[in-house]
Design a protein around this motif. Structure first.
Motif, mmCIF file in Angstrom:
data_model
loop_
_atom_site.group_PDB
_atom_site.id
_atom_site.type_symbol
_atom_site.label_atom_id
_atom_site.label_comp_id
_atom_site.label_asym_id
_atom_site.label_seq_id
_atom_site.Cartn_x
_atom_site.Cartn_y
_atom_site.Cartn_z
ATOM 1 N N LYS A 176 5.777 4.113 -13.110
ATOM 2 C CA LYS A 176 5.826 2.752 -12.558
ATOM 3 C C LYS A 176 4.447 2.255 -12.158
ATOM 4 C CE LYS A 176 10.475 3.049 -10.583
ATOM 5 N NZ LYS A 176 11.310 2.683 -9.431
ATOM 6 N N TYR A 177 3.478 3.146 -12.171
ATOM 7 C CA TYR A 177 2.151 2.776 -11.701
ATOM 8 C C TYR A 177 1.281 2.290 -12.841
ATOM 9 C CZ TYR A 177 -2.346 2.812 -9.495
ATOM 10 O OH TYR A 177 -3.571 2.409 -9.014
ATOM 11 N N LEU A 229 1.627 7.064 -6.620
ATOM 12 C CA LEU A 229 0.526 7.972 -6.956
ATOM 13 C C LEU A 229 0.782 9.382 -6.439
ATOM 14 C CD1 LEU A 229 -2.460 5.545 -6.265
ATOM 15 C CD2 LEU A 229 -1.785 6.507 -8.484
ATOM 16 N N ASP A 230 1.783 9.517 -5.576
ATOM 17 C CA ASP A 230 2.068 10.831 -4.994
ATOM 18 C C ASP A 230 3.215 11.539 -5.697
ATOM 19 O OD1 ASP A 230 0.071 10.840 -3.140
ATOM 20 O OD2 ASP A 230 1.283 9.946 -1.541
ATOM 21 N N ARG A 277 0.846 -1.204 0.000
ATOM 22 C CA ARG A 277 0.000 0.000 0.000
ATOM 23 C C ARG A 277 0.882 1.255 0.000
ATOM 24 N NH1 ARG A 277 -4.990 1.423 1.297
ATOM 25 N NH2 ARG A 277 -5.552 -0.554 2.265
ATOM 26 N N TYR A 315 5.068 8.066 -11.385
ATOM 27 C CA TYR A 315 3.836 7.729 -12.122
ATOM 28 C C TYR A 315 4.086 6.603 -13.127
ATOM 29 C CZ TYR A 315 1.380 12.026 -10.588
ATOM 30 O OH TYR A 315 0.770 13.017 -9.878
ATOM 31 N N LEU A 346 2.539 1.697 -3.424
ATOM 32 C CA LEU A 346 1.581 2.142 -4.446
ATOM 33 C C LEU A 346 1.210 3.605 -4.221
ATOM 34 C CD1 LEU A 346 -0.819 -0.957 -4.749
ATOM 35 C CD2 LEU A 346 0.812 -0.131 -6.476
ATOM 36 N N ALA A 347 1.014 3.957 -2.942
ATOM 37 C CA ALA A 347 0.644 5.344 -2.621
ATOM 38 C C ALA A 347 1.758 6.291 -3.067
ATOM 39 C CB ALA A 347 0.378 5.489 -1.126
ATOM 40 N N ILE A 397 -3.728 -2.339 -8.850
ATOM 41 C CA ILE A 397 -4.803 -2.334 -7.850
ATOM 42 C C ILE A 397 -5.711 -3.534 -8.058
ATOM 43 C CG2 ILE A 397 -6.837 -1.088 -7.016
ATOM 44 C CD1 ILE A 397 -4.823 0.732 -6.284
#
Lengths: 279, 279
Positions: A198-199, A190-191, A183, A196, A186-187, A204
């Motif tokens: 890598k996301y 996103l922050d 978590r 980005y 991942l957060a 999810i």
């Protein structure tokens, strides 16, 4: 070097994955600071042995090493490639990432793209994901029926036995990350705009299937941990420990080859004379 | 960082190769000790920009970088791959060595194997030897008639212009070693069993054609130094200088891309909400 006992990383010794602690540091008595020194020391020996492996590959020795990296999203596979793979001479390393199969790949047997990416003689191949996705993601997300993926365990064992017979030393590492650590990672993706890329929203989706993945991973460990291609369970909540562990396992694989410098395939005295005779 | 002026490495600025000094350090005021620090600093920036290039490659940006290494035997091409390539994340690097062509390669146009090895979007490709062998070794050792190799200069320029148009930033480096330094390095390979594997009797054959190679190299510099694919002449008697110089040129190539982190291709707020909603 601080002692690291890699036998404690053997999946066989670790018990069920569902109760495994991804924050643990089995077999290692050091800390983050000592791990940096230890990684550098491992890197020096790795680099020397890799050169010897490469030299032998140029001299007709067919052997190679294959490092297989698996793990949940954010477990740090890319970091292993960068920080462990980065210890090696890029001339002798091939890194292959296996993402969603292309149409061409899907038109072939699931091992086709794997065979195409095997390391050449004298090389170290690194697989970021692998044929195991075909019994993990494929199973969890029902991309194929059980009648298709179930026989793959045996197909994989046969395939890996064939590789071992042909001179490939296989090191399989399953990086484990805790749900809380995932978590947080991942957060972070996103922050931070520099993360980005890598996301992937699919991360999810996969997280929602966490327990199903654990079941699938457990089958992988139970059914494909063999003497010629053993699994290692790498706690990866602490990146420094995961990197040192994988580097150490790779080093052991290279040591096990009992390498020496290949003999000259030319007449040394005659070549010295030729050199001396030239301007 | 100690100043290094890479414009002084441009072949165009260097004068004839036959009178070029391979022990010089043009544009650099430091020494071996400062070069180690400078290489580490260059490495840090290289590594960051490489990650950004890779991230953009994953986000649809077609651009890539190609480093072409040429030079006499023992000039240190392998050392560049190891020590400059080693500064990079192996995930984003592909190294290709071009040796004597295989039968399959010979059955195709000389650029066929080169095209097959071009870096993918977001990657840095390193060529240890290249299509230039087809106007160097091929010419010097009369492996093809002039009617075949002479038109290749123009074919190469067209090819490289096509690459540049398609987003490949090309960095060409010709490593130069003095005849005396080559003798010493060849002698070392014949004296040390850990270096035998690097020795090839063909190296002596090539040394006997030293002056012919200089003529062939001069034509390469005169005929294929273009704005989109300029040649750099790297003095390589001092390995530390050659490595720093090539690293610096690679860094400049990456800087010239004016990269930034790719924007998110997903809805950041929505993904944060999905993550928060999951266990």
């Amino acid at each position: 070097m601080t002692l690291i006992r890699t036998d404690e990383l053997r999946a066989r010794a670790a018990g069920p994955i569902a109760s495994f602690d991804p924050a643990s540091t089995p077999g290692y008595r050091g800390d983050k600071a000592s791990a940096a020194d230890d990684l550098a020391a491992v890197g020096d020996e790795l680099s020397s042995l890799q050169e010897m492996l490469f030299a032998n590959g140029r001299s007709g020795d067919d052997r190679s090493v294959l490092l297989v990296l698996q793990g949940m999203d954010t477990a740090g596979k890319g970091g292993i490639v960068r920080h462990v793979g980065g210890l090696l001479d890029p001339q002798g390393v091939s890194v292959t990432g296996f993402g969603k199969p292309t149409d061409e790949e899907l038109a072939h047997d699931f091992l086709w793209r794997i065979r195409n990416a095997l390391p050449k003689p004298g090389r170290i191949g690194v697989f970021d994901r692998s044929h195991y996705e075909d019994v993990l993601a494929v199973r969890v997300h029902s991309l194929a029926p059980e009648s298709v993926w179930r026989p793959r365990f045996e197909q994989i064992n046969n395939f890996e036995a064939e590789l071992a017979d042909s001179g490939v030393t296989i090191v399989k590492c399953l990086l484990t990350v805790s749900k809380a650590e995932q978590r947080s990672r991942l957060a972070e993706r996103l922050d931070r705009p520099d993360k980005y890329w890598k996301y992937n929203p699919g991360d999810i989706d996969a997280r929602a299937f966490w327990d199903d993945y654990l079941v699938a991973y457990q089958d992988v460990l139970d059914l494909t941990d063999t003497d010629v291609a053993p699994w290692h369970l790498i706690p990866a909540d602490r990146k420094w420990f995961a990197r040192l562990s994988v580097a150490r396992l790779l080093l052991e694989a290279l040591r096990s080859l009992d390498l020496s410098w290949p003999p000259a395939d030319f007449d040394v005295a005659a070549e010295r004379a030729r050199l001396a005779a030239l301007e």
